[in-house]
Design a protein around this motif. Structure first.
Motif, PDB file in Angstrom:
ATOM      1  N   SER A 132       0.826  -1.206   0.000  1.00 11.75           N
ATOM      2  CA  SER A 132       0.000   0.000   0.000  1.00 11.75           C
ATOM      3  C   SER A 132       0.861   1.256   0.000  1.00 11.75           C
ATOM      4  N   ARG A 141      -2.007  -1.198  -3.934  1.00 13.26           N
ATOM      5  CA  ARG A 141      -3.450  -1.044  -3.764  1.00 13.26           C
ATOM      6  C   ARG A 141      -3.714  -0.150  -2.559  1.00 13.26           C
ATOM      7  N   ASP A 142      -4.933   0.318  -2.464  1.00  5.50           N
ATOM      8  CA  ASP A 142      -5.371   1.116  -1.323  1.00  5.50           C
ATOM      9  C   ASP A 142      -5.239   0.309  -0.034  1.00  5.50           C
ATOM     10  N   ALA A 190      -7.106   0.126   2.471  1.00  2.00           N
ATOM     11  CA  ALA A 190      -8.364  -0.499   2.878  1.00  2.00           C
ATOM     12  C   ALA A 190      -8.520  -1.883   2.244  1.00  2.00           C
ATOM     13  N   TRP A 191      -7.940  -2.079   1.071  1.00  2.00           N
ATOM     14  CA  TRP A 191      -7.993  -3.376   0.405  1.00  2.00           C
ATOM     15  C   TRP A 191      -6.857  -4.277   0.898  1.00  2.00           C
ATOM     16  N   VAL A 192      -5.644  -3.750   0.976  1.00  2.00           N
ATOM     17  CA  VAL A 192      -4.475  -4.533   1.393  1.00  2.00           C
ATOM     18  C   VAL A 192      -4.668  -5.096   2.797  1.00  2.00           C
ATOM     19  N   ASN A 193      -5.241  -4.319   3.701  1.00  2.00           N
ATOM     20  CA  ASN A 193      -5.412  -4.740   5.091  1.00  2.00           C
ATOM     21  C   ASN A 193      -6.787  -5.324   5.390  1.00  2.00           C
ATOM     22  N   ASP A 194      -7.581  -5.596   4.387  1.00  2.00           N
ATOM     23  CA  ASP A 194      -8.902  -6.190   4.601  1.00  2.00           C
ATOM     24  C   ASP A 194      -8.729  -7.660   4.990  1.00  2.00           C
ATOM     25  N   VAL A 201      -9.866 -10.158   2.437  1.00  2.00           N
ATOM     26  CA  VAL A 201      -8.977 -10.268   1.273  1.00  2.00           C
ATOM     27  C   VAL A 201      -7.749 -11.082   1.673  1.00  2.00           C
ATOM     28  N   ASP A 218      -5.575  -6.761  11.546  1.00  2.00           N
ATOM     29  CA  ASP A 218      -6.101  -7.226  10.258  1.00  2.00           C
ATOM     30  C   ASP A 218      -5.407  -8.506   9.799  1.00  2.00           C
TER      31      ASP A 218
END
Length: 172
Positions: free
Chosen positions: A4, A25-26, A28-32, A35, A75
């Motif tokens: 990120s 990636r953002d 919010a996506w990387v640490n979801d 995901v 996360d």
């Protein structure tokens, strides 16, 4: 590799520039965690400032003094636990730079719990690795004491007995 952000030298930036092996990636996506969990055999490796004998992990403060942000620890601990074959590791030196134990009977007053005891799985120090997953409080204390710096083990054992009572001595 998925990231990120990156901070570093010209050499790092040259490596990253148009590198098809690195995707940004953002956050919010990387640490979801959901995901993260999509990666089979996900291994999350985090560090901490201290851990107590129940497995509560403090990674952001020394007592009430904030030392760092929590980053993505929560996360990645959660995401790896949902991953097929995933594992979560807390890697740490057993002592501080001042020679104090990082494995403590209870967290320092005011210290924040970043990873709760039920989410802490593997804990690794220079004295070994123990898996706390599914363990009761007595087993957790014994396991953590076994990877503490040797000069603190007797003191930690006395504290565990004081906190957990005679069941701690009898439980084998």
């Amino acid at each position: 590799s998925v990231a990120s952000l990156a901070l570093g030298t010209r050499r790092l930036y040259d490596f990253l520039d148009h590198n098809p092996g690195v995707i940004f990636r953002d956050i919010a996506w990387v640490n979801d965690p959901f995901v993260i969990a999509q990666n089979h055999n996900m291994a999350a490796i985090n560090s901490c400032l201290e851990i107590d004998l129940s497995g509560q992990v403090c990674a952001d403060s020394i007592g009430t003094r904030i030392y760092s942000g929590v980053g993505g620890q929560q996360d990645f601990v959660y995401g790896s636990s949902r991953s097929v074959g995933g594992q979560s590791f807390i890697a740490m030196l057993s002592t501080t730079s001042r020679g104090e134990s990082k494995i403590k009977p209870v967290l320092t007053s005011g210290a924040g719990v970043v990873t709760t005891r039920f989410q802490t799985n593997w804990v690794v120090t220079e004295y070994g690795a123990v898996n706390l997953r599914g363990k009761n409080m007595i087993d957790r204390a014994r396991l953590l004491i076994s990877i503490a710096a040797p000069q603190f083990r007797e003191e930690l054992d006395r504290a565990a007995f004081s906190m957990l009572g005679y069941a701690y001595r009898r439980w084998r």
